[in-house]
Scaffold this active site. Sequence first.
Site, PDB file in Angstrom:
ATOM      1  N   ARG A  59      45.992  46.453  26.340  1.00  0.00           N
ATOM      2  CA  ARG A  59      44.751  45.719  26.604  1.00  0.00           C
ATOM      3  C   ARG A  59      44.997  44.230  26.350  1.00  0.00           C
ATOM      4  O   ARG A  59      44.527  43.372  27.093  1.00  0.00           O
ATOM      5  CB  ARG A  59      43.588  46.232  25.747  1.00  0.00           C
ATOM      6  CG  ARG A  59      42.359  45.325  25.836  1.00  0.00           C
ATOM      7  CD  ARG A  59      41.056  45.917  25.320  1.00  0.00           C
ATOM      8  NE  ARG A  59      41.187  46.797  24.185  1.00  0.00           N
ATOM      9  CZ  ARG A  59      41.501  46.428  22.940  1.00  0.00           C
ATOM     10  NH1 ARG A  59      41.708  45.150  22.651  1.00  0.00           N
ATOM     11  NH2 ARG A  59      41.616  47.323  21.979  1.00  0.00           N
ATOM     12  N   TYR A 112      27.189  35.348  46.212  1.00  0.00           N
ATOM     13  CA  TYR A 112      27.613  36.732  46.455  1.00  0.00           C
ATOM     14  C   TYR A 112      26.630  37.655  45.723  1.00  0.00           C
ATOM     15  O   TYR A 112      26.288  37.399  44.562  1.00  0.00           O
ATOM     16  CB  TYR A 112      29.044  36.918  45.927  1.00  0.00           C
ATOM     17  CG  TYR A 112      29.502  38.337  45.943  1.00  0.00           C
ATOM     18  CD1 TYR A 112      29.848  38.961  47.147  1.00  0.00           C
ATOM     19  CD2 TYR A 112      29.578  39.094  44.773  1.00  0.00           C
ATOM     20  CE1 TYR A 112      30.259  40.281  47.174  1.00  0.00           C
ATOM     21  CE2 TYR A 112      29.996  40.415  44.789  1.00  0.00           C
ATOM     22  CZ  TYR A 112      30.333  41.006  45.993  1.00  0.00           C
ATOM     23  OH  TYR A 112      30.738  42.313  46.008  1.00  0.00           O
ATOM     24  N   ASP A 185      34.067  29.889  42.692  1.00  0.00           N
ATOM     25  CA  ASP A 185      34.521  31.188  43.191  1.00  0.00           C
ATOM     26  C   ASP A 185      35.307  30.905  44.467  1.00  0.00           C
ATOM     27  O   ASP A 185      34.736  30.544  45.498  1.00  0.00           O
ATOM     28  CB  ASP A 185      33.311  32.089  43.448  1.00  0.00           C
ATOM     29  CG  ASP A 185      33.707  33.484  43.940  1.00  0.00           C
ATOM     30  OD1 ASP A 185      34.801  33.617  44.527  1.00  0.00           O
ATOM     31  OD2 ASP A 185      32.914  34.422  43.754  1.00  0.00           O
ATOM     32  N   LYS A 210      40.025  40.805  47.634  1.00  0.00           N
ATOM     33  CA  LYS A 210      39.890  40.272  48.988  1.00  0.00           C
ATOM     34  C   LYS A 210      41.229  39.675  49.441  1.00  0.00           C
ATOM     35  O   LYS A 210      42.195  40.397  49.527  1.00  0.00           O
ATOM     36  CB  LYS A 210      38.741  39.254  49.004  1.00  0.00           C
ATOM     37  CG  LYS A 210      37.472  39.732  48.256  1.00  0.00           C
ATOM     38  CD  LYS A 210      36.799  40.924  48.876  1.00  0.00           C
ATOM     39  CE  LYS A 210      35.684  41.538  48.026  1.00  0.00           C
ATOM     40  NZ  LYS A 210      34.733  40.647  47.418  1.00  0.00           N
TER      41      LYS A 210
END
Length: 393
Positions: A59, A112, A185, A210
């Site tokens: 982690r 978004y 973004d 994406k």
Amino acid sequence: MSDNHIDEHLDGAGFETRAIHAGYAPDPTTGAVIPPIYATSTYAQDGVGGLRNGYEYSRSANPTRTALESTLAALEGGAHGYAFASGLAAEDTLIRALCKPRDHVVLPNDAYGGTFRLFDKVATVWGVEHSPAPVTDVDAVRAAIKPGVTRMVWVETPTNPLLSIGDIEALAAVAHDAGALLVVDNTFASSYLQQPLALGADVVVHSTTKYAGGHSDVVGGALVVDDDALAERIGFHQNSIGGVAGPFDSWLVLRGLKTLALRMERHSDNAEKVADFLGTHPAVSQVIYPGLADHPGHAVASRQMKRYGGMVSFRVKGGEEQALAICAATKVFTLGESLGGVESLIEHPGRMTHASVAGTDLEVPADLVRLSVGIETSEDQLADLDRALASTT
Ligand SMILES: *Cc1c(COP(=O)(O)O)cnc(C)c1O
């Protein structure tokens, strides 16, 4: 965790060279040129506290993720990259790292949908407030800032699905004047087409699902910053919250990034041709693409983007019914949500990606169709759209 010594020979190297060589040197024991998928949760220690290269628990850090994080940083021109399980996990970590109750965030009025939901339904519960402003209007963003309370000005450019353009340099100045940070973004443009940190942004956010991943085979997110203190806060929260990218997902995104430059060039080539084709079609009432001279953000996009990317939206004369029919009629363009993969996708924002904002200020026109133009043969893409438009008019 980043092995910066690996990358010293890449100082001043071009984007494509960094995409292929940053973040990882061939494995010293085997010579493997590609980082292995380190499917391990923990690491043997040489005596208590004797960590090998800082690896303790996956982690906190994992070598495959480290390779991705270093590459993401190298491609955005930042000193520190962080990889997450999704774009929204990255955003959630950023909000918690930077905001406390009663802080305020200026959000794009066409953010978004998932970002809007995260702020509107989750962050508000914890006392972080937000208000909308159009990214295209620097004065409106300035007016939406609450001095001393606004912690972040959040910008997407180009936006989704109307492909509005925000002037990153001007917005950074407005945010900084008010003591706020500018968050960009950069998902739609990708690191190849646009470099927000160089234009004054403080934090870059990606949904690596994406264009960064680029093959529609992984969900992931990233944050990149240059400032060391900001990086320390983000790194602490990444480990404390735990929304990290797993080793296989990291490996997929890393593999995708190696061809990002080539893909974005072809996405842009093909999208320009699609935009030109749709612009001459009698069934189309409007083509929205930042590369077109009549797009209101064309001048700013030309200044801050290398090219105009692979997303094209258009409106049809026959209203919603015809827009839906076109989405059902294409074959090279697959009907589906998401974007940024090698394959072309078509969707109806009003009924699909943006259905949840119907009836709000974010509602999109019913006659709008959105394309993620892939890297197939351009002639096949145009023939597919031509056939679909002919069969529905
Ligand atoms: C998809 C997307 C996100 C969210 O990313 P996930 O990986 O789906 O969590 C955020 N911003 C933009 C612009 C996106 O397209």
